[in-house]
Design an enzyme around this catalytic site. Sequence first.
Site, mmCIF file in Angstrom:
data_model
loop_
_atom_site.group_PDB
_atom_site.id
_atom_site.type_symbol
_atom_site.label_atom_id
_atom_site.label_comp_id
_atom_site.label_asym_id
_atom_site.label_seq_id
_atom_site.Cartn_x
_atom_site.Cartn_y
_atom_site.Cartn_z
ATOM 1 N N CYS A 118 -39.380 4.864 -12.765
ATOM 2 C CA CYS A 118 -37.950 5.067 -12.980
ATOM 3 C C CYS A 118 -37.186 4.140 -12.029
ATOM 4 C CB CYS A 118 -37.592 6.529 -12.707
ATOM 5 S SG CYS A 118 -37.679 6.975 -10.954
ATOM 6 N N HIS A 163 -41.542 11.941 -6.552
ATOM 7 C CA HIS A 163 -42.305 11.371 -7.666
ATOM 8 C C HIS A 163 -43.647 10.855 -7.151
ATOM 9 C CE1 HIS A 163 -38.657 10.434 -10.487
ATOM 10 N NE2 HIS A 163 -38.642 11.672 -10.030
ATOM 11 N N CYS A 208 -37.996 4.792 -8.257
ATOM 12 C CA CYS A 208 -39.336 4.345 -7.865
ATOM 13 C C CYS A 208 -39.454 2.823 -7.904
ATOM 14 C CB CYS A 208 -40.383 5.002 -8.751
ATOM 15 S SG CYS A 208 -40.489 6.794 -8.478
ATOM 16 N N GLU A 251 -45.056 7.968 -7.345
ATOM 17 C CA GLU A 251 -44.985 6.680 -6.653
ATOM 18 C C GLU A 251 -44.478 6.839 -5.222
ATOM 19 O OE1 GLU A 251 -43.496 5.752 -10.960
ATOM 20 O OE2 GLU A 251 -43.601 7.488 -9.620
#
Length: 178
Positions: free
Chosen positions: A93, A63, A96, A65
């Site tokens: 999420c 992701h 993260c 992040e």
Amino acid sequence: MNIDQVTPIFDEQDKLFMQKAMELAAQAEALGEVPVGAVLVKDGEIIAQGYNRSIIDNDATAHAEIQTLRQAGKLLDNYRLLDTTLYVTLEPCPMCAGALLHSRVKRVVFGASDLKAGAAGTVLNLFKSDAAFHYAQVEGGLMVDECREQLQAFFKRRRKEIKAQKEAKRLQEQNKQG
């Protein structure tokens, strides 16, 4: 007053950093990824950046992040990213959010809320959890309309593409039979 009820006040610098995150999200989209971008700022300077790469890297953890935290950790030679701010176009999420807590990011600023997996207050709030060993200042809604539109346009186009592929396959099957 509950801190979650306070409307954050964003300055021009916040907007510039979110605009950069949106540019990174556009790079992800160009690669066929969900358009999410992130930048990490320390002392007013971007020190790391990333965008979603889960599909092209075949990595569920890639992701925006996580990509950004990995880059910053290498740059600072430390996984603890003290006194930093992460700007991300979509609410983190659970994975993260956990990584942001572990890395000790001081402030997290996001654009659009994630109605399915948001872990900064929409679905759940890991940043306020009793299990959290570190607390970050979390502010959502920066350039929310622009961030949401970027994501919605992507998913609308993606649905059309999938529908067109199904129709083409159906026609191809019909032509084989007829």
